[in-house]
Design a protein around this motif. Structure first.
Motif, PDB file in Angstrom:
ATOM      1  N   ARG A 248      21.046  24.617  58.787  1.00 30.04           N
ATOM      2  CA  ARG A 248      19.844  24.349  59.214  1.00 30.04           C
ATOM      3  C   ARG A 248      19.438  23.052  58.518  1.00 30.04           C
ATOM      4  NH1 ARG A 248      14.266  23.756  58.144  1.00 30.04           N
ATOM      5  NH2 ARG A 248      12.963  24.534  59.567  1.00 30.04           N
ATOM      6  N   GLY A 249      18.751  21.944  59.132  1.00 30.42           N
ATOM      7  CA  GLY A 249      18.546  21.017  58.180  1.00 30.42           C
ATOM      8  C   GLY A 249      17.514  19.884  58.645  1.00 30.42           C
ATOM      9  N   ILE A 250      17.609  18.866  58.498  1.00 30.76           N
ATOM     10  CA  ILE A 250      16.263  17.834  58.803  1.00 30.76           C
ATOM     11  C   ILE A 250      16.789  16.534  59.216  1.00 30.76           C
ATOM     12  CG2 ILE A 250      14.134  16.686  57.857  1.00 30.76           C
ATOM     13  CD1 ILE A 250      13.664  19.659  58.005  1.00 30.76           C
ATOM     14  N   LEU A 251      16.403  16.069  60.332  1.00 33.40           N
ATOM     15  CA  LEU A 251      16.528  14.683  60.835  1.00 33.40           C
ATOM     16  C   LEU A 251      15.496  13.748  60.471  1.00 33.40           C
ATOM     17  CD1 LEU A 251      18.599  13.034  62.312  1.00 33.40           C
ATOM     18  CD2 LEU A 251      17.465  13.854  64.479  1.00 33.40           C
TER      19      LEU A 251
ATOM     20  N   SER B  93      24.004   9.707  70.922  1.00 33.76           N
ATOM     21  CA  SER B  93      23.648   8.788  70.169  1.00 33.76           C
ATOM     22  C   SER B  93      24.211   8.689  68.651  1.00 33.76           C
ATOM     23  CB  SER B  93      22.153   8.914  69.821  1.00 33.76           C
ATOM     24  OG  SER B  93      21.252   8.725  71.117  1.00 33.76           O
ATOM     25  N   GLU B  94      24.429   7.632  67.977  1.00 33.71           N
ATOM     26  CA  GLU B  94      25.289   7.953  66.723  1.00 33.71           C
ATOM     27  C   GLU B  94      24.169   7.998  65.615  1.00 33.71           C
ATOM     28  OE1 GLU B  94      28.107   7.936  64.074  1.00 33.71           O
ATOM     29  OE2 GLU B  94      28.588   8.009  66.252  1.00 33.71           O
ATOM     30  N   LEU B  95      24.343   8.777  64.678  1.00 34.04           N
ATOM     31  CA  LEU B  95      23.259   8.718  63.517  1.00 34.04           C
ATOM     32  C   LEU B  95      23.702   8.496  62.263  1.00 34.04           C
ATOM     33  CD1 LEU B  95      21.866  12.556  64.728  1.00 34.04           C
ATOM     34  CD2 LEU B  95      20.913  10.154  65.087  1.00 34.04           C
ATOM     35  N   HIS B  96      23.025   8.091  61.401  1.00 34.39           N
ATOM     36  CA  HIS B  96      23.561   7.803  60.093  1.00 34.39           C
ATOM     37  C   HIS B  96      23.625   9.072  59.334  1.00 34.39           C
ATOM     38  CE1 HIS B  96      24.172   5.947  55.977  1.00 34.39           C
ATOM     39  NE2 HIS B  96      24.746   4.785  56.818  1.00 34.39           N
ATOM     40  N   PRO B  97      24.573   9.344  58.507  1.00 31.56           N
ATOM     41  CA  PRO B  97      24.453  10.606  57.853  1.00 31.56           C
ATOM     42  C   PRO B  97      23.413  10.717  56.713  1.00 31.56           C
ATOM     43  CG  PRO B  97      26.292   9.315  57.196  1.00 31.56           C
ATOM     44  CD  PRO B  97      25.778   8.612  58.256  1.00 31.56           C
ATOM     45  N   SER B  98      22.832   9.514  56.260  1.00 32.06           N
ATOM     46  CA  SER B  98      21.751   9.500  55.253  1.00 32.06           C
ATOM     47  C   SER B  98      20.423  10.051  56.057  1.00 32.06           C
ATOM     48  CB  SER B  98      21.714   8.201  54.976  1.00 32.06           C
ATOM     49  OG  SER B  98      21.152   7.307  55.669  1.00 32.06           O
ATOM     50  N   HIS B  99      20.448   9.953  57.183  1.00 24.99           N
ATOM     51  CA  HIS B  99      19.305  10.548  57.941  1.00 24.99           C
ATOM     52  C   HIS B  99      19.360  11.949  58.259  1.00 24.99           C
ATOM     53  CE1 HIS B  99      18.941   6.389  59.997  1.00 24.99           C
ATOM     54  NE2 HIS B  99      18.682   6.207  58.423  1.00 24.99           N
ATOM     55  N   VAL B 100      20.383  12.776  58.064  1.00 30.23           N
ATOM     56  CA  VAL B 100      20.602  14.014  58.070  1.00 30.23           C
ATOM     57  C   VAL B 100      20.715  14.950  57.010  1.00 30.23           C
ATOM     58  CG1 VAL B 100      22.186  15.766  59.426  1.00 30.23           C
ATOM     59  CG2 VAL B 100      21.833  13.508  60.461  1.00 30.23           C
ATOM     60  N   THR B 101      19.762  15.793  56.913  1.00 30.78           N
ATOM     61  CA  THR B 101      20.037  16.521  55.464  1.00 30.78           C
ATOM     62  C   THR B 101      20.117  17.980  55.603  1.00 30.78           C
ATOM     63  OG1 THR B 101      18.310  15.031  54.571  1.00 30.78           O
ATOM     64  CG2 THR B 101      18.353  17.056  53.391  1.00 30.78           C
ATOM     65  N   LYS B 102      21.191  18.550  55.216  1.00 31.02           N
ATOM     66  CA  LYS B 102      21.609  19.951  55.238  1.00 31.02           C
ATOM     67  C   LYS B 102      20.581  20.806  54.362  1.00 31.02           C
ATOM     68  CE  LYS B 102      26.334  18.792  56.233  1.00 31.02           C
ATOM     69  NZ  LYS B 102      27.772  18.886  55.761  1.00 31.02           N
ATOM     70  N   GLN B 103      20.301  21.958  54.868  1.00 26.49           N
ATOM     71  CA  GLN B 103      19.377  22.691  53.931  1.00 26.49           C
ATOM     72  C   GLN B 103      20.166  24.191  53.775  1.00 26.49           C
ATOM     73  OE1 GLN B 103      15.717  22.933  56.152  1.00 26.49           O
ATOM     74  NE2 GLN B 103      14.889  21.518  54.686  1.00 26.49           N
ATOM     75  N   LYS B 104      20.746  24.685  54.404  1.00 28.70           N
ATOM     76  CA  LYS B 104      21.211  26.392  54.440  1.00 28.70           C
ATOM     77  C   LYS B 104      22.269  26.416  55.514  1.00 28.70           C
ATOM     78  CE  LYS B 104      17.751  29.291  56.220  1.00 28.70           C
ATOM     79  NZ  LYS B 104      16.761  30.678  56.051  1.00 28.70           N
ATOM     80  N   VAL B 105      23.243  27.200  55.139  1.00 28.03           N
ATOM     81  CA  VAL B 105      24.003  27.824  56.334  1.00 28.03           C
ATOM     82  C   VAL B 105      23.419  28.797  57.219  1.00 28.03           C
ATOM     83  CG1 VAL B 105      26.353  29.010  56.590  1.00 28.03           C
ATOM     84  CG2 VAL B 105      26.034  27.168  54.792  1.00 28.03           C
ATOM     85  N   ILE B 106      23.423  28.629  58.477  1.00 22.16           N
ATOM     86  CA  ILE B 106      22.821  29.648  59.406  1.00 22.16           C
ATOM     87  C   ILE B 106      23.995  30.464  60.138  1.00 22.16           C
ATOM     88  CG2 ILE B 106      20.491  28.769  59.158  1.00 22.16           C
ATOM     89  CD1 ILE B 106      21.416  27.511  61.875  1.00 22.16           C
ATOM     90  N   GLY B 107      25.255  29.953  60.077  1.00 25.46           N
ATOM     91  CA  GLY B 107      26.235  30.504  61.028  1.00 25.46           C
ATOM     92  C   GLY B 107      27.703  29.926  60.722  1.00 25.46           C
TER      93      GLY B 107
ATOM     94  N   ARG C  38      11.080   7.693  63.741  1.00 22.84           N
ATOM     95  CA  ARG C  38      10.930   8.964  64.346  1.00 22.84           C
ATOM     96  C   ARG C  38      10.174  10.216  63.390  1.00 22.84           C
ATOM     97  NH1 ARG C  38      16.555  10.887  67.236  1.00 22.84           N
ATOM     98  NH2 ARG C  38      15.139  12.596  67.529  1.00 22.84           N
ATOM     99  N   LYS C  39       9.636  11.079  64.206  1.00 26.63           N
ATOM    100  CA  LYS C  39       8.886  12.028  63.149  1.00 26.63           C
ATOM    101  C   LYS C  39      10.185  12.970  62.651  1.00 26.63           C
ATOM    102  CE  LYS C  39       5.451  15.680  63.584  1.00 26.63           C
ATOM    103  NZ  LYS C  39       4.489  16.445  64.490  1.00 26.63           N
ATOM    104  N   GLU C  40       9.851  13.642  61.570  1.00 22.47           N
ATOM    105  CA  GLU C  40      11.025  14.466  60.845  1.00 22.47           C
ATOM    106  C   GLU C  40      10.839  15.518  61.751  1.00 22.47           C
ATOM    107  OE1 GLU C  40      10.517  16.994  56.788  1.00 22.47           O
ATOM    108  OE2 GLU C  40      10.992  14.855  56.458  1.00 22.47           O
ATOM    109  N   THR C  41      12.319  16.148  61.955  1.00 22.02           N
ATOM    110  CA  THR C  41      12.457  17.063  62.965  1.00 22.02           C
ATOM    111  C   THR C  41      13.132  18.040  62.369  1.00 22.02           C
ATOM    112  OG1 THR C  41      12.133  15.509  64.636  1.00 22.02           O
ATOM    113  CG2 THR C  41      13.261  17.728  65.150  1.00 22.02           C
ATOM    114  N   ALA C  42      13.172  19.341  62.503  1.00 17.13           N
ATOM    115  CA  ALA C  42      14.144  20.494  62.147  1.00 17.13           C
ATOM    116  C   ALA C  42      15.280  20.583  63.240  1.00 17.13           C
ATOM    117  CB  ALA C  42      13.426  21.854  62.001  1.00 17.13           C
TER     118      ALA C  42
ATOM    119  N   LEU D  63      20.553  17.594  72.511  1.00 15.75           N
ATOM    120  CA  LEU D  63      21.318  17.024  71.618  1.00 15.75           C
ATOM    121  C   LEU D  63      20.663  15.773  70.852  1.00 15.75           C
ATOM    122  CD1 LEU D  63      24.412  16.321  70.474  1.00 15.75           C
ATOM    123  CD2 LEU D  63      24.774  14.869  72.072  1.00 15.75           C
ATOM    124  N   GLU D  64      20.429  16.008  69.772  1.00 17.97           N
ATOM    125  CA  GLU D  64      19.865  14.909  68.785  1.00 17.97           C
ATOM    126  C   GLU D  64      20.848  13.734  68.654  1.00 17.97           C
ATOM    127  OE1 GLU D  64      16.765  14.714  68.243  1.00 17.97           O
ATOM    128  OE2 GLU D  64      15.847  16.867  68.673  1.00 17.97           O
TER     129      GLU D  64
END
Length: 988
Positions: free
Chosen positions: A641-644, A618-632, A649-653, A689-690
């Motif tokens: 790690r981020g938020i979709l 599924s294609e996501l719009h980048p505005s719906h994906v928020t990066k929080q911190k580097v985990i690897g 849809r419910k906010e998802t880690a 896969l989200e």
């Protein structure tokens, strides 16, 4: 040529073209023989002249300036001991280390013929410290030797100028002398320069450091220097830096940071400009004021809210300010159950949320009789509750009839005044937005009796009486429902009539048949009221002419019997199928396994890989994906790690894999191919896969987030803390995921604990499909690769040798994963090299049972590691076996034989050179327990002899508490007591 002729040669005008080369340095010069330009006044010894003539000063002119040098050349005279001493050299600052740079010429002894027997080609450098100038008082015993000076370039037919630098260390008095000793060489001393190096004054990390003499003294390469923060900067610890012997600053410690309201610009802390702010001590730049705020002047610590906007008590001063929400929309009261005193209120969220997502609602009920209104009180129930609602509905019950109710719904957000605050409603600030609906509830009448007025074989005439609770101004309607009494409830047909009168005649009924009638009164708004049910029967038919009806009934019954028979037959076949194919009745399954309806499609078969991505992900719009911190970090870029938060849809880690800048098109296709693979899988033990971001500059793969990360790291952190039952449960989850992949004709190729992810409920999921490839339709099909890296420690021998991968090779890898799980993340085959691993496997060596490993689990590992791949269990069998173990926890109590010499890497019982350990710390490091070195030292256990005397209680007493660590150390001590060599272990 005699010595005087040689001296003249040494100081010929040719030389002057060489020695006056200026070298720009950062040194502080204490003595420069060339720069003095006048009589040097250096002392020579011995003082007498004659055949043993010593050092001589020679004066020359160059460009109008006087130039002095010293030379000596008594090569033909034995036992030379000629000294040349400088004037007193003042030591500056704390220069305890100085450099002596010499430029000189040495004549080749072979050019002197017979005199060369006593000729030398070296001379000596000495130094002596004093607190005052001693004048001509010269004693050789006061000087200590610095170095013997030998020439790299020997002068034969042309001049060869040498430059040598020596260090004089440990100076502490006010000054010193240098002395040069000749013991029979032909030497011309052209230049002597004495200097020390300094680290210049500088600003590092917003700390000011003064000019400092290089070096820290004798045998000390670094000098520690304390600094001070620049203006408007602070540091938690004193800023320090080190000055090297070469005059360079290194290793700054204690970074200074600009105070709140200031930012670092060009090694200074400057005020934030108007419209910007900085709330804390840091080296971050000033930030622009967030939405709906403004800063007052420069150097702002925060930005205050503009008029009409506010911050909630829990908001940070760096957050934007929010407005109040508008009123909820579309408030509706649904009254379908009003006869029972119930209704449902629903509404839509406010159009304007004030810029916040913490919207809540409160519902207020008021009842009115005439013009007097008051709160409904506790008698009226509002569910689930009347305040702090997040849903947009409530159910209201316990309503009284003939009362006018008014419901007010208020919208709140974090900056609203909560309803719980005691304040007159008229004086409440605009902290909530309201919408109101009114409702008049009238109690419908109740049917009290139903009577039969008349009947025939096909008709029934009925009437009923009603008893209203209060007089009604509008006529009452009735709902009449009836059916045949003997109808099967699953196929019953009801007839419903809405009537304006309290009587009715029902026609077209069956003769001699009982019917059930229900009548209920309806209120004016259509809500049902009280009702009752009665049974009435039509008269039987006199003439026996109803054969057609009888035949119809028989045909209907036969059809029902046929349907029942079909259902019973289908269920029986299913039961027999389960009985024959139950996983609990076999150890190894049949090779004829049912294929799943869905088969994996290799994205590499697509001519355009982008087509595969669009098909399976599924294609996501980048505005719906928020990066929080580097985990690897992955092969292609960083992992965040981020938020979709997609619409609807419910906010998802989530975990976000990124593609690093500068990628090639091939790298982009390889990166996205993993998403094309993952998008085809749907199983609780396969990473989900989200979606992907492909239509924008920065490509991303977004997957579900697993809180506990990689399995191998999680196990190492929790070494010894998880029971065998829980570990087997984790293995069962991995096996279930691999069974799903195998059933889809798919081989993973890189199954290892590092590629298994663990969520917060310890559920394991297979991930990392970078090496994975598809199998052919044949269950024994292979994928052959012509190159690429193979994870040797996890790969089956046939896959290593022939690069042929099957689900059976994945089974081998699963056995290694089982070993990793039971060994709490230990590295398979320990510190053996890849070549040693391959050789050991080919010689039938298999990993030994980990510590406390159940025997049944280890036997399954050995089955996975059978050399003949056709004899290895399938993943279907593995899942079945692990489920049996979980259903019978007692089967995990029998522990496999354990050899500490192998399981803790026997090299841990000897030093790196094969000899016994030289120290306790070396032993602890070998078994990965270095963190307990201080515990052993504090307990006085400092020799290996003391270690060998320790018992379990002793190990606990020194502070080893984790069960896994306690066992590792205890078993290692057991292995130390056994003197069997490492080589004999691998012969087992």
């Amino acid at each position: 040529m005699d010595s005087r002729g040689i001296k003249r040669l040494l100081f010929s005008s040719v030389f002057f073209n060489y020695i006056f080369i200026t070298i720009q340095t950062k040194e502080e010069v204490l003595l420069d023989m060339k720069a003095l330009g006048s009589e040097l006044g250096w002392l020579t010894w011995p003082y007498e002249q004659g055949e043993k003539q010593g050092w001589e000063v020679v004066q020359r002119s160059l460009n109008g300036s006087q130039f002095y040098t010293y030379s000596v050349c008594n090569v033909g005279v034995r036992e030379q001991d000629n000294w040349l001493r400088t004037t007193f050299i003042q030591r500056r600052l704390s220069a305890s280390r100085v450099f002596v740079e010499l430029q000189f010429i040495v004549r080749d002894c072979n050019s002197f013929g017979a005199s060369s027997l006593t000729c030398k080609e070296t001379f000596n450098l000495f130094s002596a410290e004093f607190d005052a100038d001693v004048g001509t008082n010269f004693r050789k015993s006061q000087f200590k030797k610095v170095a013997t000076i030998a020439s790299d370039e020997i002068t034969r037919h042309d001049l060869r100028i040498n430059t040598e630098t020596r260090v004089v260390d440990g100076l502490s008095k006010k000054g010193f002398y240098l002395a040069f000793q000749d013991i029979g060489a032909c030497v011309a001393l052209l230049s002597v320069r004495v200097f020390y190096k300094t680290c210049p004054a500088t600003i590092k990390s917003l700390a000011v450091f003064p000019e400092t003499v290089a070096g820290g003294g004798e045998n000390q390469a670094l000098r520690e220097v304390a600094g001070a923060c620049v203006e408007n900067a602070v540091s938690e610890e004193l800023p320090r830096i080190y000055c090297t012997v070469d005059g360079e600053w290194v290793v700054p410690v204690g970074q200074c940071q600009c105070t709140a309201g200031f930012e670092a610009i060009n090694d200074t802390c400057q005020e934030c400009q108007p419209g910007f702010f900085k709330a804390s001590v840091s080296n971050n730049a000033c930030e622009p004021c967030p939405a709906n705020t403004q800063a007052h002047g420069s150097g702002a610590l925060f930005c205050s809210c503009t008029a009409g906007f506010y911050r909630a008590p829990d908001d940070k001063e760096t957050d934007p300010c929010s407005g109040l929400p508008s009123a909820p929309q579309d408030l509706i009261a649904t009254t379908t159950q009003l006869a029972a005193g119930k209704l449902q209120l629903t509404w839509s969220p406010p159009e304007d949320t004030g810029g916040r997502d913490d919207i809540t609602y409160s519902v207020e009920c008021r009842c009115c009789m005439g013009s007097a209104c008051q709160p409904c009180g506790e008698k009226v129930r509002i569910e689930p509750f009347s305040s702090s609602l997040t849903d947009t509905w409530v159910t209201v019950s316990e309503l009284e009839p003939s009362i006018n109710y008014t419901f007010t719904v208020e919208a709140h957000n974090g900056v609203s005044l909560t309803p719980g605050q005691v304040m007159p409603r008229s004086n409440r600030p605009p902290s909530a937005s309201t919408v109101t609906t009114s409702l008049h509830y009238t109690d419908p009448p109740k049917v009290t009796s139903i009577r039969l007025d008349d009947r025939s074989p096909t008709t029934l005439s009925l009437s009923w009486a009603v008893a209203p609770r209060r007089p009604l101004n509008r006529p009452t309607r009735y709902e009449l429902t009836y059916r045949k009494k003997d109808d099967n409830l699953d196929v019953t047909s009801y007839t419903v009539l809405i009537l304006e009168k309290n009587f009715v005649q029902i026609s077209d009924l069956f003769p001699g048949t009982a019917y059930l009638f229900r009548v209920q009164a309806l209120s004016p708004d259509g809500s049902p009221g009280g009702s009752m049910e009665e049974e009435f029967e039509t008269m039987p038919e006199v003439a026996p002419s109803n054969m057609a009806s009888i035949l119809g009934a028989v045909a209907g019954g036969a059809a029902v019997l046929l349907i029942v028979a079909v259902v019973v037959l289908v269920r029986k076949r299913r039961k027999n199928s389960h009985t024959r194919q139950g996983p609990e009745d076999t150890y190894f399954s049949s090779s004829e396994q049912l294929k799943p309806l869905k088969t994996y499609v290799d994205p590499h078969t697509y001519e355009d890989p982008n087509t595969a991505v669009l098909k399976f992900a599924s294609e996501l719009h980048p505005s719906h994906v928020t990066k929080q911190k580097v985990i690897g970090a992955g092969e292609f870029g960083e992992v965040y790690r981020g938020i979709l938060k997609a619409p609807g849809r419910k906010e998802t880690a989530v975990a976000i894999k990124t593609l690093k800048p500068g990628y090639s098109e091939k790298q982009r296709q390889d990166f996205l191919s993993e998403a094309s693979i993952m998008g085809q899988f749907s199983h609780q033990n396969i990473i989900r896969l989200e979606g992907v971001v492909t239509k924008f500059k920065h490509a991303m793969i977004v997957t579900e987030y697993m809180d506990n990360g990689a399995l191998d790291k999680y196990l190492k952190v929790h070494d010894g803390e998880l029971p065998s039952f829980q570990l087997v449960g984790m293995m069962r989850g991995i096996a279930a995921g691999m069974k799903y992949l195998s059933d889809m004709s798919y081989v993973h190729r890189d199954l290892a604990a590092r590629n298994i992810l663990v969520n917060n409920s310890l559920e394991c999921k297979v991930s990392d499909f970078g090496l994975s490839r598809v199998l052919e339709d044949d269950p024994e099909g292979t994928y052959t690769t012509s190159g690429g890296k193979i994870p040797i420690r996890w790969t089956a021998p046939e896959a290593i040798a022939y690069r042929k991968f099957t689900s059976a090779s994945d089974v081998w890898s699963f056995g290694i994963v089982m070993w990793e799980v039971m060994a709490f993340g230990e590295r398979p085959y320990w510190d053996m090299s890849n070549c040693e691993v391959m050789k050991a496997i080919n010689e039938a060596f298999r990993l030994p049972a980990p510590m406390d490993c159940p025997s049944a689990v280890y036997q399954l590992m050995l089955q996975c590691w059978l050399q003949d791949r056709s004899k290895r269990p399938r993943f279907t069998d593995i899942v079945s076996i692990l489920e049996k173990l979980l259903r019978s926890p007692d089967s995990l109590k029998a522990i496999a034989d354990f050899d500490p010499r192998i399981s803790i890497r026997l090299p841990s019982t000897s030093g790196s050179d094969g000899s016994p350990f030289r120290s306790v710390s070396e032993w602890l490091e070998s078994i990965k327990m270095s963190q307990y070195s201080e515990n052993f030292t504090c307990a006085g256990v400092v020799t290996m002899e003391q270690v060998l005397q320790m018992k379990n209680e002793d190990i606990k007493n020194i502070g080893v508490r984790l069960p896994g660590h306690l066992k590792r150390i205890a078993y290692s001590i057991l292995g130390l007591k056994d003197q069997t060599s490492t080589l004999s272990v691998f012969a087992v």
